[in-house]
Motif scaffolding. Structure first.
Motif, PDB file in Angstrom:
ATOM      1  N   PHE A 199       0.827  -1.210   0.000  1.00  0.00           N
ATOM      2  CA  PHE A 199       0.000   0.000   0.000  1.00  0.00           C
ATOM      3  C   PHE A 199       0.858   1.255   0.000  1.00  0.00           C
ATOM      4  N   MET A 200       0.256   2.340  -0.468  1.00  0.00           N
ATOM      5  CA  MET A 200       0.846   3.674  -0.406  1.00  0.00           C
ATOM      6  C   MET A 200      -0.235   4.587   0.150  1.00  0.00           C
ATOM      7  N   ILE A 201       0.159   5.566   0.981  1.00  0.00           N
ATOM      8  CA  ILE A 201      -0.858   6.457   1.551  1.00  0.00           C
ATOM      9  C   ILE A 201      -0.631   7.898   1.112  1.00  0.00           C
ATOM     10  N   HIS A 202      -1.653   8.462   0.516  1.00  0.00           N
ATOM     11  CA  HIS A 202      -1.664   9.876   0.122  1.00  0.00           C
ATOM     12  C   HIS A 202      -2.573  10.621   1.102  1.00  0.00           C
ATOM     13  N   ASN A 257       5.246  11.253   9.478  1.00  0.00           N
ATOM     14  CA  ASN A 257       4.677   9.906   9.444  1.00  0.00           C
ATOM     15  C   ASN A 257       5.256   9.172   8.234  1.00  0.00           C
ATOM     16  N   LYS A 258       5.994   8.084   8.496  1.00  0.00           N
ATOM     17  CA  LYS A 258       6.708   7.403   7.402  1.00  0.00           C
ATOM     18  C   LYS A 258       5.743   6.818   6.363  1.00  0.00           C
ATOM     19  N   TYR A 259       4.495   6.592   6.772  1.00  0.00           N
ATOM     20  CA  TYR A 259       3.541   6.007   5.831  1.00  0.00           C
ATOM     21  C   TYR A 259       3.017   7.020   4.816  1.00  0.00           C
ATOM     22  N   ILE A 260       3.068   8.301   5.163  1.00  0.00           N
ATOM     23  CA  ILE A 260       2.548   9.329   4.250  1.00  0.00           C
ATOM     24  C   ILE A 260       3.627   9.661   3.229  1.00  0.00           C
ATOM     25  N   THR A 261       3.369   9.331   1.953  1.00  0.00           N
ATOM     26  CA  THR A 261       4.392   9.592   0.943  1.00  0.00           C
ATOM     27  C   THR A 261       4.053  10.808   0.079  1.00  0.00           C
ATOM     28  N   SER A 262       2.791  11.231   0.094  1.00  0.00           N
ATOM     29  CA  SER A 262       2.446  12.414  -0.701  1.00  0.00           C
ATOM     30  C   SER A 262       1.272  13.139  -0.067  1.00  0.00           C
ATOM     31  N   VAL A 263       1.169  14.428  -0.380  1.00  0.00           N
ATOM     32  CA  VAL A 263       0.110  15.258   0.207  1.00  0.00           C
ATOM     33  C   VAL A 263      -0.405  16.238  -0.845  1.00  0.00           C
ATOM     34  N   THR A 264      -1.715  16.467  -0.819  1.00  0.00           N
ATOM     35  CA  THR A 264      -2.346  17.527  -1.611  1.00  0.00           C
ATOM     36  C   THR A 264      -2.647  18.708  -0.715  1.00  0.00           C
ATOM     37  N   LEU A 265      -2.318  19.907  -1.172  1.00  0.00           N
ATOM     38  CA  LEU A 265      -2.756  21.136  -0.503  1.00  0.00           C
ATOM     39  C   LEU A 265      -3.459  21.985  -1.556  1.00  0.00           C
ATOM     40  N   ASP A 266      -4.292  22.886  -1.120  1.00  0.00           N
ATOM     41  CA  ASP A 266      -4.999  23.752  -2.064  1.00  0.00           C
ATOM     42  C   ASP A 266      -4.894  25.187  -1.592  1.00  0.00           C
ATOM     43  N   ALA A 267      -4.061  25.984  -2.285  1.00  0.00           N
ATOM     44  CA  ALA A 267      -3.912  27.375  -1.832  1.00  0.00           C
ATOM     45  C   ALA A 267      -5.116  28.220  -2.216  1.00  0.00           C
TER      46      ALA A 267
END
Ligand SMILES: *Cc1c(COP(=O)(O)O)cnc(C)c1O
Length: 422
Positions: A225-228, A251-261
């Motif tokens: 699994f991969m966690i976004h 958190n080592k499990y979080i590999t990517s993040v979305t932000l919305d400016a």
């Protein structure tokens, strides 16, 4: 970026104009081979006197193209000046907001949260296919029923199945036992790889998922699994209101993040931000983009450099402490609203770190919802209406809403008493 210190207006102007001067200048130079130019000069003249005090508008009319991803490999040298600002912005978000290690992230300014979520799912689908030689049919998107509809869009676009984990009606937390059942069912259907999207504040409730619940259950099942983390709404508020959160890059499990400016940062539309740990972006490389210097790792292709500049300018105007103050004020106002609703015995959901209050529709007649622009969970059969405490949502603006809700409650009680007495 080491420190996120606020800059003076003069320093910001100097930086943006300096960056523009490091780009090619369509007005002055003989650039003959690109299908791009400054904005049409009949409408957008570059010599308007106010432009010298307006770095963002100047960037808009200069119209730099930020095609591609500027944190890895080469980029179009024509626009290297403003690419540098975008690179700095990506570093600021990954390191100063989401606590990642220095220089360990790739990313870009996407069209919005939707594109950033799609980008993540695209990368992980390709990662599973490239690294483990699996077919789409072995891959499953896993997220909660409160997740944003962009996950359904991604499932459709990338031809993947999706499984939704139900949440508790009151706490909005994912139900752990149901999650375990769903994983079991999906594995029985041949799914071995999961793309998890954990919410850092959902659109409707501001609720936050515990990514470790997903990680534990998937590890126990022996799945890949991969966690976004989808922080399209919460990414510019939750890390400040809850600094001990477990959805950032610590958190080592979080590999990517979305932000919305273009939500909490009040930047122009077109300012989603996609961030990912180094080593993964490559799975979205389109090598056929051979006419683009550095090729293209993004979904969008050509995009306006002015967008990245706008976000950078806003965040640098505040600095870390200024931004903290801004989010603290919004949180305080939200807490005030929640306590007023408590006094009226009106039922609502609110995460204590969030600026969204979602009220049960039983307390809100349609007229009140329409009058105050409250947004329902579903336009067909609303069960909830939300108030989002943004900069313009002052206590003075909340008072009349509370007054109307109180009046409605009183009228309803009166009607009930009359029915009983009759
Ligand atoms: C708004 C939102 C999105 C989508 O963002 P757009 O910028 O509208 O594309 C995705 N996820 C969440 C949680 C959101 O609130």
């Amino acid at each position: 970026m080491k420190h996120w210190n606020k800059l003076s207006k003069e320093a910001i102007h100097a930086r943006v104009f300096g960056a523009l001067s490091n780009n090619i200048d369509f007005y002055e130079e003989n650039i003959l081979g690109v299908p791009g130019s400054h904005l049409d000069s009949k409408l957008f003249y570059q010599d308007a006197p106010f432009l010298k005090d307006a770095p963002f508008l100047t960037a808009l009319i200069h119209n730099p193209n930020h095609i591609g991803c500027h944190t890895l490999g080469k980029s179009e040298s024509f626009f290297r000046g403003t690419h540098e600002i975008e690179r700095e912005l990506i570093g600021l978000c990954a390191e100063n907001i989401l606590n990642g290690e220095e220089g360990a992230f790739d990313g870009y300014v996407a069209a919005g949260g939707t594109e950033a979520n799609l980008q993540a799912i695209w990368i992980y689908r390709n990662y599973f296919r490239n690294e483990f030689n699996v077919k789409n049919s072995a891959i499953c998107i896993l997220c909660s029923t409160d997740s944003h509809y962009s996950m359904s869009k991604a499932a459709n676009v990338f031809d993947l199945d999706m499984a939704l984990v139900p949440v508790d009606e009151h706490t909005r937390e994912i139900k752990q036992d149901e999650l375990e059942n769903i994983i079991r069912e999906q594995r029985a259907k041949g799914k071995s790889c999961f793309i998890v999207v954990a919410n850092m504040m959902t659109t409707m409730f501001g609720s936050v998922d515990n990514a470790d619940v997903y990680a534990r259950a998937l590890e126990a099942s022996g799945s890949r699994f991969m966690i976004h983390a989808d922080g399209a709404f919460g990414g510019f508020i939750y890390p400040f209101t809850n600094p001990a959160n477990t959805l950032d890059f610590r958190n080592k499990y979080i590999t990517s993040v979305t932000l919305d400016a273009h939500k909490m940062v009040q930047a122009p539309y077109g300012t989603g931000i996609f961030l990912i740990r180094k080593g993964l972006m490559q799975h979205a490389n389109t090598k056929e983009a051979s006419y683009v210097e550095g090729e293209d790792y993004t979904l969008i292709g050509s995009r306006s450099g002015a967008n990245a500049i706008a976000v950078w300018m806003i965040l640098m105007t505040y600095g870390k402490y200024g931004w903290n103050e801004k989010t603290t004020i919004l949180l305080q106002r939200t807490s005030w609203l929640a306590s007023e609703l408590d006094k009226l015995n009106i039922q609502y959901f609110r995460n204590p770190f969030s600026n969204i209050v979602t009220i049960r529709s039983a307390h809100v007649p349609e007229e009140i919802a329409a009058k105050y622009g409250l947004v329902p969970d579903s336009h067909h059969s609303p069960k909830w209406y939300k108030v989002v405490v943004m900069e313009h949502v002052l206590i003075e603006r909340l008072l009349p809403l509370l007054e109307d809700l109180k009046q409605y409650q009183w009228e309803r009680r009166l009607a009930e008493t009359n029915t009983i007495n009759r």
